[in-house]
Design a protein around this motif. Structure first.
Motif, short mmCIF file in Angstrom:
data_model
loop_
_atom_site.label_atom_id
_atom_site.label_comp_id
_atom_site.label_asym_id
_atom_site.label_seq_id
_atom_site.Cartn_x
_atom_site.Cartn_y
_atom_site.Cartn_z
N LEU A 61 0.77 -1.24 0.11
CA LEU A 61 -0.03 0.16 -0.43
C LEU A 61 0.30 1.58 0.53
O LEU A 61 0.68 1.83 -0.40
N ALA A 62 2.27 1.32 1.03
CA ALA A 62 2.68 2.99 0.84
C ALA A 62 3.35 2.90 -0.38
O ALA A 62 3.40 3.99 -1.17
N ALA A 63 3.73 1.92 -1.35
CA ALA A 63 4.43 1.77 -2.67
C ALA A 63 3.30 2.68 -4.29
O ALA A 63 3.76 3.69 -4.66
N SER A 64 1.90 1.82 -3.93
CA SER A 64 0.87 2.41 -4.24
C SER A 64 0.39 3.87 -4.24
O SER A 64 0.24 4.64 -5.41
N LEU A 65 0.14 4.54 -3.04
CA LEU A 65 -0.04 5.86 -2.56
C LEU A 65 1.21 6.56 -3.04
O LEU A 65 0.70 7.60 -3.03
N ASP A 66 2.62 6.22 -2.84
CA ASP A 66 2.94 6.92 -3.30
C ASP A 66 3.28 7.67 -4.17
O ASP A 66 3.28 8.97 -4.63
N GLN A 67 2.97 6.88 -4.94
CA GLN A 67 2.51 6.32 -7.34
C GLN A 67 1.94 7.59 -6.98
O GLN A 67 1.91 8.61 -7.82
N LEU A 68 0.45 7.31 -5.97
CA LEU A 68 -1.01 8.32 -6.47
C LEU A 68 0.06 9.57 -5.65
O LEU A 68 -0.67 10.67 -6.18
N LEU A 69 0.32 9.89 -4.24
CA LEU A 69 0.35 11.17 -4.14
C LEU A 69 1.41 12.05 -5.89
O LEU A 69 1.25 13.27 -5.37
N SER A 70 2.73 11.59 -5.83
CA SER A 70 3.35 12.22 -6.40
C SER A 70 2.81 12.30 -7.88
O SER A 70 3.08 14.11 -8.62
N ILE A 71 1.47 12.27 -8.08
CA ILE A 71 0.73 12.52 -9.75
C ILE A 71 -0.11 13.53 -9.13
O ILE A 71 -0.44 14.68 -9.46
N ARG A 72 -1.40 12.77 -8.27
CA ARG A 72 -3.04 13.51 -8.51
C ARG A 72 -2.06 14.65 -7.36
O ARG A 72 -3.49 15.40 -7.26
N TYR A 73 -1.33 14.99 -6.37
CA TYR A 73 -1.50 15.68 -4.90
C TYR A 73 -0.28 16.28 -5.09
O TYR A 73 0.93 16.54 -4.23
N SER A 74 0.47 15.95 -6.46
CA SER A 74 2.25 16.86 -6.67
C SER A 74 2.14 18.63 -5.98
O SER A 74 3.14 18.78 -5.88
#
Length: 637
Positions: A237-250
């Motif tokens: 989950l941490a790996a998935s959320l890290d990618q999500l935050l870098s894209i959608r919450y940059s």
């Protein structure tokens, strides 16, 4: 302790002693050396109990549990174990008359293995210089290899929670933060790795976990506590959320972190930039930020406060014009405060409440900042002076939050680390490369190291401050037992040699050397000295009983082989379940490696060291069991 007591009884029963004499022998010949060894081991944990730091408070229970367990184990070994041995161990009835005189002792250790082991010990004693030189060389090499062992302060917790921080710009409103939190809630819904989650907007999570790094309330901050179904799901989950935050919450400052063990640190890599002027501090912090981003071990580099973002309106007074018109700065301040914020004239009491009565301008005059330029200051003569004739209105941006340390503006440049790098190693590597930047700083400005390095230094200083008391306690206990300065120093010299096994084990299993592993290593010194005390005491007993020093060294080592190796094996095997623990794994690895190597050193290096220390040679005549020797035995308490 129980193993040593049982082994002593079993040996005497094999030699033909009856149960009562065997039980009495286990007490009279092992109780006091075991007590000394137990107290030395307990003393090894003493700095943990006395450390005056938050880390000492966190780890003090290790000393308490170890001390209680070790002391009770000694009590059981000298009282309950002989009783159980008397009832349970088989008794050999042959050769009892000879056994009572100790004439069949050689039969117990006459097997092929013991003969081979005796040969190995004899070789070590004969080639004592080679053995000592090889051991010292291995110790020096281990100290050199220790630089390759990764270091950490405390490992992260193995709980399934993840902390996700969302931080908007400083001027963001609570409603804007709430919108971002709801958007992230929508992204979390339906993920199979998540068991449940909860979010806090405007503040961090309350202290549901003792070492939680609590966050101060702020309208631009939201924190999610996401509980995964397990540790493996947590990492996915941490790996998935890290990618999500870098894209959608940059556009936000975000961070994903695990719960910490030990005193809370926050970002593992931290550097504080301090100085009198905010602009200069900001410039230095920006340069330091660029260096951290260029380091391969860092990720998610942030500052603890942002660029100026709060819009502000201020009035700059023309003092010369104000004096000509008879207006003071205090008059202007009172007028603007009354107009914009309000001036309290009186209070209205309603039951137990005091309601202020304020004088201020109507809302339409206070809502638009540009209306300041239309204000007029009334004077005592009844005239009104336009505000624009007394100065000018300035529109600017300012810092919403200014962090200070030692009464100076301080910006903290902070970052996470890329696995498998450790915060201590990354911080020290970056710090070594800042010599040029520090040399070029203006007077009054400085860069300090924070984070895990600072907390680790505080924790180690609190431990080192108690090391003299540890040394005094160990020396006193050893002196009472051995009654010789030379023997005491010889035993103490064997303690650091366990570092050979510690370094080998940590490198072999890719484990970091953290604060808990350091505590285990200090306690290991006590375990090593305990085995050394028991062996040296046995040698002294054999010498007093009439054996030559050479015979005593070899014979005592052969007789102590079984209890020393069995106790070491029991300790190593008991540590295996801790290897899977994220918290105790490095300590268990260090102890297992140190105890294993220290056991071999006790059996091979210590006899060679003893022979070299007291210059024992083959030409020393063996003393017979004379009346004088028996008198010495009879006078032994």
């Amino acid at each position: 302790d129980a193993i040593i007591s049982v082994e002593s009884m079993a040996v005497k029963l094999e030699q033909g002693f009856d149960r009562m004499k065997a039980a009495a022998f286990a007490y009279t010949h092992t109780a006091f050396p075991m007590l000394s060894g137990t107290l030395v081991t307990v003393a090894g944990f003493l700095p943990i109990a006395l450390a005056r730091s938050s880390t000492g408070e966190y780890t003090r229970s290790i000393f308490q549990v170890a001390a209680i367990a070790l002391l009770l184990s000694w009590v059981a070994a000298v009282t309950l174990i002989p009783l159980l041995g008397y009832r349970l161990l088989p008794e050999r009835r042959h050769d009892r008359s000879a056994a009572g005189q100790g004439t069949v002792e050689h039969d117990v250790y006459g097997g092929a293995f013991y003969q081979r082991f005796r040969g190995w010990v004899t070789w070590c004693v004969d080639h004592r210089r080679t053995v000592i030189a090889g051991t010292v060389t291995a110790f020096v090499l281990a100290l050199g290899a220790f630089t390759f062992v990764p270091r950490q302060f405390f490992p992260s917790s193995d709980r399934p929670e993840l902390l996700v921080d969302l931080r908007l710009p400083e001027n963001a409103s609570f409603d804007a933060t709430l919108r971002e939190a709801k958007r992230f809630e929508h992204d979390l819904d339906g993920r199979r790795e998540i068991d449940h989650y909860i979010d806090f907007v405007g503040a961090g999570a309350p202290r549901f976990f003792l070492p939680l790094d609590e966050q101060l309330p702020a309208p631009n901050f939201a924190q999610f506590v996401v509980t995964a179904k397990g540790v493996r799901e947590r990492e996915a989950l941490a790996a998935s959320l890290d990618q999500l935050l870098s894209i959608r919450y940059s556009t936000l400052r975000t961070r994903i972190s695990r719960l910490e063990n030990g005193p809370p640190v926050g970002f593992p890599v931290q550097f504080r930039v301090s100085g009198p002027q905010i602009a200069t501090v900001r410039r230095i912090a920006d340069e330091l930020t660029a260096r951290l981003r260029n380091d391969p071990g860092t990720r998610n580099v942030q500052l603890n406060w942002d660029e100026p973002a709060e819009r502000s309106v201020s009035f700059e007074v023309d003092q010369a014009q104000a004096r000509r018109l008879g207006v003071t700065s205090q008059d202007l301040q009172n007028f603007l405060q009354t107009t914009l914020s309000g001036y309290t004239l009186a209070y209205l009491r309603k039951r137990d409440l005091l309601i202020p009565i304020e004088l201020r301008a109507p809302p339409y005059d206070r809502a638009d900042p540009s209306s300041l330029e239309r204000y007029a200051l009334p004077t005592a003569t009844g005239a009104a002076i336009p505000l624009t004739t007394l100065g000018r209105v300035r529109y600017d941006l300012e810092y919403g939050v200014i962090w200070e340390r030692d009464r100076e503006p301080t910006i903290t440049v902070q970052s996470d680390v890329r696995p498998p790098a450790q915060g201590l190693d990354v911080t020290q590597r970056i710090d070594q490369g800042l010599a040029g930047l520090r040399a070029g700083l203006p007077a009054g400005y400085h860069i300090e190291v924070g984070g895990s390095v600072e907390q680790n230094a505080k924790a180690q200083d609190s431990i080192v401050a108690q090391m003299p008391l540890l040394a005094i306690a160990v020396l006193v206990i050893l002196m009472i037992q051995l009654k010789s300065f030379s023997r005491v120093f010889m035993v103490v010299l064997t303690a650091p040699l366990g570092l050979i096994g510690v370094v080998l084990a940590l490198l072999a299993f890719h484990m970091p050397f953290g604060f808990v592993a350091m505590l285990g290593t200090i306690a290991m010194f006590g375990i090593i000295m305990r085995n050394s005390v028991i062996l040296v005491d046995q040698i002294e007993q054999d010498v007093r009983s009439g054996h030559s020093h050479l015979e005593a060294i070899i014979g005592a080592t052969v007789r102590r082989f079984r209890p020393i190796t069995v106790t070491a094996a029991a300790a190593v095997l008991a540590l295996i379940p801790l290897l899977r623990s994220n918290f105790f794994g490095p300590m268990a690895t260090a102890l297992m490696g140190g105890i294993t190597v220290a056991t071999a050193l006790t059996l091979f290096f210590l006899p060679a060291l003893y022979a070299a220390w007291f210059r024992v040679g083959h030409d020393e005549p063996a003393r017979e069991r004379s009346g004088q020797a028996q008198l010495a035995l009879g006078s032994r308490p």
